[in-house]
Design an enzyme around this catalytic site. Structure first.
Site, short mmCIF file in Angstrom:
data_model
loop_
_atom_site.label_atom_id
_atom_site.label_comp_id
_atom_site.label_asym_id
_atom_site.label_seq_id
_atom_site.Cartn_x
_atom_site.Cartn_y
_atom_site.Cartn_z
N ARG A 37 -5.97 -1.34 4.92
CA ARG A 37 -6.08 -2.40 5.94
C ARG A 37 -4.91 -2.41 6.91
NH1 ARG A 37 -5.26 -8.43 6.22
NH2 ARG A 37 -7.00 -9.31 7.39
N ILE A 63 -8.85 -9.78 12.91
CA ILE A 63 -9.39 -9.04 11.76
C ILE A 63 -9.65 -10.10 10.70
CG2 ILE A 63 -7.01 -8.45 11.02
CD1 ILE A 63 -8.16 -5.92 9.69
N SER A 64 -10.85 -10.10 10.15
CA SER A 64 -11.24 -11.16 9.21
C SER A 64 -10.35 -11.14 7.97
CB SER A 64 -12.69 -10.98 8.77
OG SER A 64 -13.56 -11.08 9.88
N GLN A 65 -10.30 -12.30 7.33
CA GLN A 65 -9.57 -12.43 6.05
C GLN A 65 -10.27 -11.57 4.99
OE1 GLN A 65 -9.36 -16.54 4.86
NE2 GLN A 65 -8.61 -16.04 2.81
N PRO A 66 -9.50 -10.81 4.20
CA PRO A 66 -10.13 -9.96 3.19
C PRO A 66 -11.09 -10.71 2.25
CG PRO A 66 -7.82 -9.37 3.40
CD PRO A 66 -8.04 -10.57 4.28
#
Ligand code: SAH
Length: 213
Positions: A37, A63-66
């Protein structure tokens, strides 16, 4: 494009945090564990890559949260070989997760700069979506429909009709619906006309923007 032992170690810890938050699908957790990431973010922000948080990327996007990526991916129940449409390519992180699971990924981004950047980048680190489109996700990709699964990764004020019509009977669509916050919504297409809906609590996404003609 380095992926050091230190980064791999941090990623393992991130995966355990996501597991503790309730993600059970081992294949989804393995995908998170596999994706570097930190390479999806500007190198000066590398230290943030393995915190379970959304983060700003180019063009005012995130970038989205994992955990969110894992949550949506788990709801999709991805099987290898499935044809999946993603709306909102962004950094390409979610698309990479779908590639890790063996899906044939079709993804749409409406910001030209981001579309170009992510297309080059995914190529460079070895993820190969079937098709990356610069365009309006509200319209889906009728020329490639129907899809086994559809995932929307921006907050949709309503569920776009075109996307519903591009989902296979028996398929699943995962979409965060609402202004702020959004309610994570799963739609299962049971017949041509019938969709079953389930909701899964609040999430926060950047808005799915509609292009005003
Ligand atoms: N899946 C991404 C999340 C990116 S945030 C990731 O893993 O990083 C949401 C993305 O949706 C943004 O890049 C934004 O530009 C894009 N977007 C917003 N409205 C859109 C639309 N109508 N069509 C396609 N993409 C859209």
């Amino acid at each position: 494009m380095e992926d050091s032992y230190r980064q791999q170690g941090k990623r393992k810890i991130l995966v355990e945090q996501i597991r503790e938050k309730g993600i059970k699908d081992e294949k989804v957790l393995a995908a998170i564990n596999a994706i570097p990431r930190h390479l999806f973010m500007d190198s000066s922000f590398e230290d943030h890559a393995y915190q379970d948080k959304a983060f700003p990327i180019a063009a005012g996007q995130t970038i989205s949260q994992p955990y969110t990526v894992a949550f949506q991916t788990e709801l999709l129940q991805v099987k290898s070989g499935e044809k999946i449409l993603e709306v909102g390519t962004g950094s390409g992180y979610q698309a990479a997760a779908l590639c890790e699971l063996g899906a044939k990924v079709y993804t749409i981004e409406r910001q030209l700069e981001l579309y170009k950047k992510t297309k080059n980048f995914l190529q460079k680190i070895g993820y190969r979506p079937k098709y990356m489109s610069f365009g309006d996700g509200y319209k889906g990709l009728p020329e490639f429909a129907p899809f086994d699964k559809i995932i929307v990764t921006a907050g949709a004020p309503y569920i776009p009709k075109a996307l519903l019509s591009q989902l296979k009977v028996g398929g699943r669509m995962v979409i965060p619906v609402g202004e702020d916050p959004q309610i994570m919504t799963l739609l299962k297409r049971q017949s041509v006309k019938k969709f079953e809906k389930e909701t899964f609590g609040e999430f926060r996404f950047v808005p799915l923007l509609e292009d005003k003609a």
